[in-house]
Design an enzyme around this catalytic site. Structure first.
Site, mmCIF file in Angstrom:
data_model
loop_
_atom_site.group_PDB
_atom_site.id
_atom_site.type_symbol
_atom_site.label_atom_id
_atom_site.label_comp_id
_atom_site.label_asym_id
_atom_site.label_seq_id
_atom_site.Cartn_x
_atom_site.Cartn_y
_atom_site.Cartn_z
ATOM 1 N N GLY A 183 0.601 -4.856 0.961
ATOM 2 C CA GLY A 183 -0.582 -4.906 0.102
ATOM 3 C C GLY A 183 -0.317 -5.587 -1.227
ATOM 4 O O GLY A 183 -1.237 -6.131 -1.846
ATOM 5 N N ALA A 238 0.861 -1.177 0.000
ATOM 6 C CA ALA A 238 0.000 0.000 0.000
ATOM 7 C C ALA A 238 0.897 1.226 0.000
ATOM 8 O O ALA A 238 2.031 1.180 0.483
ATOM 9 C CB ALA A 238 -0.887 -0.026 1.230
ATOM 10 N N GLU A 272 -0.785 -9.103 -0.494
ATOM 11 C CA GLU A 272 -2.222 -9.285 -0.236
ATOM 12 C C GLU A 272 -3.022 -9.257 -1.542
ATOM 13 O O GLU A 272 -3.965 -10.023 -1.730
ATOM 14 C CB GLU A 272 -2.691 -8.203 0.743
ATOM 15 C CG GLU A 272 -2.076 -8.410 2.136
ATOM 16 C CD GLU A 272 -2.223 -7.210 3.059
ATOM 17 O OE1 GLU A 272 -1.819 -6.091 2.646
ATOM 18 O OE2 GLU A 272 -2.734 -7.350 4.178
ATOM 19 N N GLU A 281 4.588 -4.862 7.209
ATOM 20 C CA GLU A 281 3.905 -3.731 7.845
ATOM 21 C C GLU A 281 4.389 -3.483 9.264
ATOM 22 O O GLU A 281 4.399 -2.348 9.747
ATOM 23 C CB GLU A 281 2.380 -3.959 7.855
ATOM 24 C CG GLU A 281 1.724 -3.912 6.484
ATOM 25 C CD GLU A 281 1.677 -5.255 5.768
ATOM 26 O OE1 GLU A 281 2.434 -6.174 6.150
ATOM 27 O OE2 GLU A 281 0.881 -5.383 4.823
#
Ligand SMILES: CC(C)=CC(=O)SCCNC(=O)CCNC(=O)[C@H](O)C(C)(C)COP(=O)(O)OP(=O)(O)OC[C@H]1O[C@@H](n2cnc3c(N)ncnc32)[C@H](O)[C@@H]1OP(=O)(O)O
Length: 257
Positions: free
Chosen positions: A108, A65, A111, A131
């Site tokens: 992300g 992300a 993910e 993260e």
């Protein structure tokens, strides 16, 4: 249609989407989500498309992300916007998506790859949920999907230490379905998608739905769901054609009906 953050092409019945934010290693921001949803929803609505491939660059599938987009947010911003909930819509795309992963698939990015139906990795791929190194934890499904893919011990290791795993380890622990030389990655992924596209589209979509259900329900509910879908397939013209073709020793000509 053109997009800001992705490139979209078609190869016969296969859609190909390439993440295209090279300067940010394909970091996933709100625009990427909007573009991906628009592209894959268009594939879902297009009867000429049967399956697709999502890929990034040689260096990065996606490095996570977008940290710069998130950095200044506070709790209220994240809660009121229900940040990252939009990615659940990506996981609801109905036609099969293969993730073709080269380079980094972190946070992300990992993910997003796990939201696809399966992952083919180049031998230079690196997966991780780093993260924790940023003072947070996975927020796009990593704590749940990674655990279902690789089991508790390996998921805890990845999420709590933030370490990366290479493609060989990812294959060993079931995160990726196959590892291929990085130079062959796109050819392998497109060949796999083309193979899926040869079959009956409704049968393929139901099979995807049934496997996905295994992640969301009990074994007995899942078995019941599978049986109901399986029975319903005997209403397909493609079931008649597929089985007749076998018996008559000829290739099947599926009509997607
Ligand atoms: C889903 C949720 C809740 C969270 C997340 O996903 S958080 C993000 C998790 N990902 C990471 O923590 C990885 C961050 N990136 C890195 O650690 C490194 O970039 C690297 C190891 C992937 C590659 O290192 P390298 O030295 O080869 O490249 P950089 O100079 O570090 O990066 C190039 C360029 O890309 C920008 N970049 C990289 N990752 C992100 C990101 N996740 N968000 C925003 N921008 C990112 C990086 O800042 C640099 O750009 P600038 O030169 O303009 O700073």
């Amino acid at each position: 249609m053109s997009y800001e953050t992705i490139l979209v092409e078609t190869r016969g019945k296969v859609g190909l989407v390439t993440l295209n934010r090279p300067k940010a290693l394909n970091a996933l921001n709100a625009q990427v989500l909007a573009d991906l949803l628009a592209a894959f929803r268009a594939f879902d609505a297009d009867p000429a498309i049967a399956a697709s491939v999502l890929t990034g660059s040689e260096k990065a599938f996606a490095a996570g992300a977008d940290i710069k987009e998130m950095q200044s947010r506070d709790y209220v911003d994240m809660y009121v916007a229900d940040a990252f909930a939009g990615w659940d819509d990506f996981a609801r795309i109905r036609k099969p998506i293969i993730a073709a992963v080269a380079g980094y698939a972190l946070g992300g990015g990992c993910e997003l790859a796990m939201m696809c139906d399966f992952i083919i990795a180049g031998d230079n791929a690196k997966f991780g949920q780093p993260e924790i190194t940023l003072g947070v934890m996975p927020g796009m499904g990593g704590s749940q999907r990674l655990t279902r893919f690789v089991g508790k011990s390996k998921a805890m290791d990845m999420v709590l230490t933030g370490r990366m795993m290479d493609a060989a380890e990812a294959e060993r622990c079931g995160l990726v379905s196959r590892v291929v030389p990085a130079d062959d990655l796109m050819a392998e992924a497109l060949t796999a998608a083309s193979r899926i596209a040869e079959f009956s589209l409704p049968a393929v979509m139901m099979a995807k739905e049934a496997v996905d259900r295994a992640y969301e329900t009990t074994l007995s509910e899942g078995l019941r769901f599978e049986r109901r879908l399986f029975h319903s397939m005997f209403a397909l013209e493609d079931q008649k054609e597929g089985m007749a073709a076998f018996v008559e020793k000829r290739p099947a000509r599926f009509l997607d009906r």
